[in-house]
Design an enzyme around this catalytic site. Structure first.
Site, PDB file in Angstrom:
ATOM      1  N   GLN A 316       0.822  -1.195   0.000  1.00  0.00           N
ATOM      2  CA  GLN A 316       0.000   0.000   0.000  1.00  0.00           C
ATOM      3  C   GLN A 316       0.868   1.263   0.000  1.00  0.00           C
ATOM      4  OE1 GLN A 316      -3.158   0.628  -0.414  1.00  0.00           O
ATOM      5  NE2 GLN A 316      -3.064   2.807   0.082  1.00  0.00           N
ATOM      6  N   GLU A 317       1.993   1.203   0.681  1.00  0.00           N
ATOM      7  CA  GLU A 317       2.864   2.372   0.779  1.00  0.00           C
ATOM      8  C   GLU A 317       3.636   2.632  -0.517  1.00  0.00           C
ATOM      9  OE1 GLU A 317       3.245   4.679   2.906  1.00  0.00           O
ATOM     10  OE2 GLU A 317       2.195   3.956   4.692  1.00  0.00           O
ATOM     11  N   SER A 318       4.201   1.575  -1.114  1.00  0.00           N
ATOM     12  CA  SER A 318       5.161   1.819  -2.195  1.00  0.00           C
ATOM     13  C   SER A 318       5.049   0.856  -3.370  1.00  0.00           C
ATOM     14  CB  SER A 318       6.581   1.705  -1.638  1.00  0.00           C
ATOM     15  OG  SER A 318       6.864   0.347  -1.275  1.00  0.00           O
TER      16      SER A 318
END
Length: 488
Positions: A316-318
Site C-alpha cells: 500500500q505504501e510503495s
C-alpha cells in the site's frame, strides 16, 4: 375350583381382552411407543454434532483467528442453538460429503444444491440462492450468451448443481459440451481458466465474487439458467427431528435479518480493488514480493505481526518499490518520514531491509501506545490508520466519534469520524486541526484486502502461483475431468 366350562369362558374372555387391546394399540400412532432416539435426540445425548464439509473460502477454512467461512459460521451458530459442541470433517469433495452424510450422519454443509431426488437424503429449507455464472479467460472475445460458447473448453464441478443446469441447457442446445470433475474446487477451476488450461467455467455468482480479486485474468460472462437453492443435507433414515430443528433455526435467522447480514459480510465485497488494481497487485506479487519475503518474515518475528500484514502495508505504501519517493519527501519501501526514520534508527531509508524493519517497529510502537481499552482488530486497524495519518489526528477522530454518540474504541465508529477532519466545522474543534481523513479509511481498507489476497495464496500453499507458473498444457486435465460431449 371352577367348572371346565367356566375356565373355558375365562380363557375366551382373556383372549378377547388381548385382541381388543391389540386393536386399540393399532389405532394409536406408532411414534408414541417408538424409542425417542432419533438423530436430534442422539446428538443432544452425546453432546456434539458432526459436520461434513469442504475446505473452501465459502464453506470452511482456517483463518487468522481460527475456523472461518460462511457455512462454518452458520453451523457454529446452529450448534450453539442446540447447546452442543461442533466437530467437523473438511477433507471431502462435494460428492463425498453426500456419501458421508448417508453413511455416518449428522449433517452436510458444503454449498450443496437442494436436490430432492438424492436417495437417502433429506434437505433443509433454502439458505441462499445459487445463481450459475459463466466466466471466461480475459483476452477471449466477450462471451455473453450460449452461442458464444462454441469451440470453448468449459469446466465445472460435478455434483455442485451447476452441472445439472448445464444438462438442462444441453437438452435445448445439443451442441453444448463441457468437462466436469468432483475433485476440483472453484479456485482450481478459475486458475485453469486464467492459465489457459480451460477457456471458461461455470461457477456460482457468489463464489466468483469471493474469488474474483485473486484471479484478475478471469472475466464475468453471463448468468446461466435459473437459480438453485443452497441447503443442508441430513440422512433420511434417522428421523425428521434434526431437519425440523434446523429449519426453525434458519427461519429465525432469516426473520432477524441475520442470514442476510452474514451473506453480505462474506459475499458482498466492495469493488474498491477493481480488476485493474488486483491485476497489478498479482503481477507485483509474482515479480517483486519474493525479493522481500524473508525481510518481512524477519520483521514479523521481531515485532509479533503477521508477515503478510506487513507485506500488505508495504504494498500500500510503495508497491514494494524500495526507491519510492513522495513529493513530500517520504521515502523507501515502507515510506518513512525523515523524523520517523531517525526515531527508529533507520540510517538509509532506501535500504529495503532497514525500511521494512523500521516500518514494522514503528507500527508496533503505535499499536503499543494506543489506549488499552482498544482491543483486538480494532486496535490493529487504528494503528494502521495512525501509521498513515498520525496518532494525533487519530485521537481527534476518536473524540469526534464520541461526540457523535459512537464508541471511540471501535474502528467502525472512528472510521466514520475520520473524514470529518476535512470539514472546518469539525477540525476547527480539534487539537491537531485539518487532516485528509478520508485517506486512512481507504488506506486501512486496501491493506485489509491485500492481506486477504496474500493470506488466500499462503493458505493454498502457493497453489495459485504454481498453477500459473506451469506452461499451458502441462496440466493433463484429461486425467482429472470427465468429458460431457455434445449430444448432436
Amino acid at each position: 375350583m371352577p367348572e371346565p366350562s367356566s375356565r373355558l369362558l375365562q380363557s375366551r374372555l382373556h383372549l378377547a381382552a388381548l385382541l381388543l387391546l391389540g386393536a386399540v394399540l393399532c389405532l394409536v400412532p406408532y411414534r408414541h411407543f417408538s424409542p425417542p432416539e432419533d438423530l436430534l435426540s442422539a446428538i443432544r445425548e452425546r453432546d456434539f454434532i458432526s459436520l461434513h464439509t469442504r475446505n473452501t473460502p465459502i464453506t470452511y477454512y482456517e483463518g487468522r483467528h481460527g475456523p472461518a467461512g460462511f457455512e462454518y459460521e452458520l453451523m457454529r451458530r446452529f450448534a450453539n442453538h442446540l447447546n452442543v459442541s461442533l466437530t467437523l470433517d473438511a477433507s471431502h469433495h462435494i460428492e463425498s460429503v453426500l456419501d458421508a452424510v448417508r453413511r455416518q450422519g449428522d449433517l452436510g454443509a458444503a454449498v450443496l444444491p437442494l436436490d430432492p431426488t438424492q436417495e437417502g437424503l433429506i434437505f433443509s429449507r433454502a439458505i441462499l440462492d445459487l445463481q450459475p455464472l459463466l466466466v471466461y479467460r480475459r483476452g477471449l472475445p466477450p462471451v455473453k450468451n450460449l452461442e458464444g460458447l462454441a469451440g470453448l473448453e468449459i469446466g465445472t464441478i460435478r455434483g455442485s448443481g451447476s452441472d445439472l443446469v448445464l444438462r438442462e441447457l444441453q437438452a435445448e442446445h445439443p451442441e453444448l459440451g463441457w468437462r466436469e470433475s468432483s475433485d476440483v474446487e472453484v479456485a482450481e477451476l478459475l486458475s485453469r481458466v486464467e492459465s489457459g488450461n480451460l477457456d471458461a467455467a461455470v461457477v456460482y455468482d457468489h463464489q466468483f465474487r469471493v474469488n474474483r480479486l485473486f484471479f484478475p485474468g478471469v472475466e464475468r460472462g453471463f448468468m446461466m439458467g435459473k437459480p438453485l437453492s443452497m441447503a443442508w443435507a441430513f440422512p433420511a433414515h434417522d428421523g425428521l427431528g434434526l431437519q425440523q430443528e434446523a429449519n426453525r433455526f434458519l427461519l429465525e435467522l432469516q426473520n432477524e435479518g441475520m442470514l442476510e447480514s452474514l451473506a453480505a459480510r462474506h459475499f458482498g465485497h466492495d469493488d474498491y480493488l477493481e480488476y485493474v488494481g488486483a491485476r497489478v497487485f498479482i503481477d507485483h506479487l509474482h515479480e517483486r514480493l519474493h525479493t522481500y519475503t524473508e525481510l518481512f518474515r524477519e520483521a514479523a518475528r521481531n515485532t509479533g505481526f503477521d508477515w503478510k500484514l506487513l507485506a500488505a502495508l508495504g504494498y500500500q505504501e510503495s508497491h514494494w518499490d524500495p526507491e519510492a519517493t513522495s513529493p513530500t519527501g517520504v521515502r523507501g519501501l515502507m515510506m518513512l518520514t525523515l523524523p520517523t526514520a531517525g526515531e527508529m534508527g533507520v540510517k538509509d531509508r532506501l535500504d529495503p531491509a532497514q525500511s521494512i524493519d523500521g516500518g514494522a517497529r514503528y507500527l508496533r510502537q503505535i499499536k503499543d501506545r494506543l489506549p488499552e481499552s482498544i482491543q483486538g482488530e480494532d486496535r490493529l486497524y487504528m494503528a494502521m490508520a495512525a501509521y498513515n495519518v498520525g496518532l494525533g489526528h487519530l485521537y481527534d477522530a476518536r473524540r469526534i466519534a464520541e461526540q457523535l454518540g459512537g464508541d471511540p474504541d471501535r474502528w467502525s465508529d472512528v472510521r466514520d469520524a475520520l473524514p470529518l477532519l476535512q470539514k472546518r466545522e469539525w477540525h476547527s474543534q480539534t487539537r491537531h486541526g485539518y487532516a485528509r481523513g478520508g485517506e486512512p479509511v481507504i488506506y486501512v481498507r486496501n491493506i485489509r484486502r491485500y492481506y486477504e489476497i496474500l493470506t488466500y495464496v499462503d493458505r493454498s500453499q502457493q497453489q495459485y502461483l504454481q498453477l500459473n507458473e506451469l506452461p499451458n498444457g502441462e496440466i493433463d486435465d484429461s486425467l482429472l475431468f470427465d468429458i460431457v460431449s455434445p449430444i448432436l
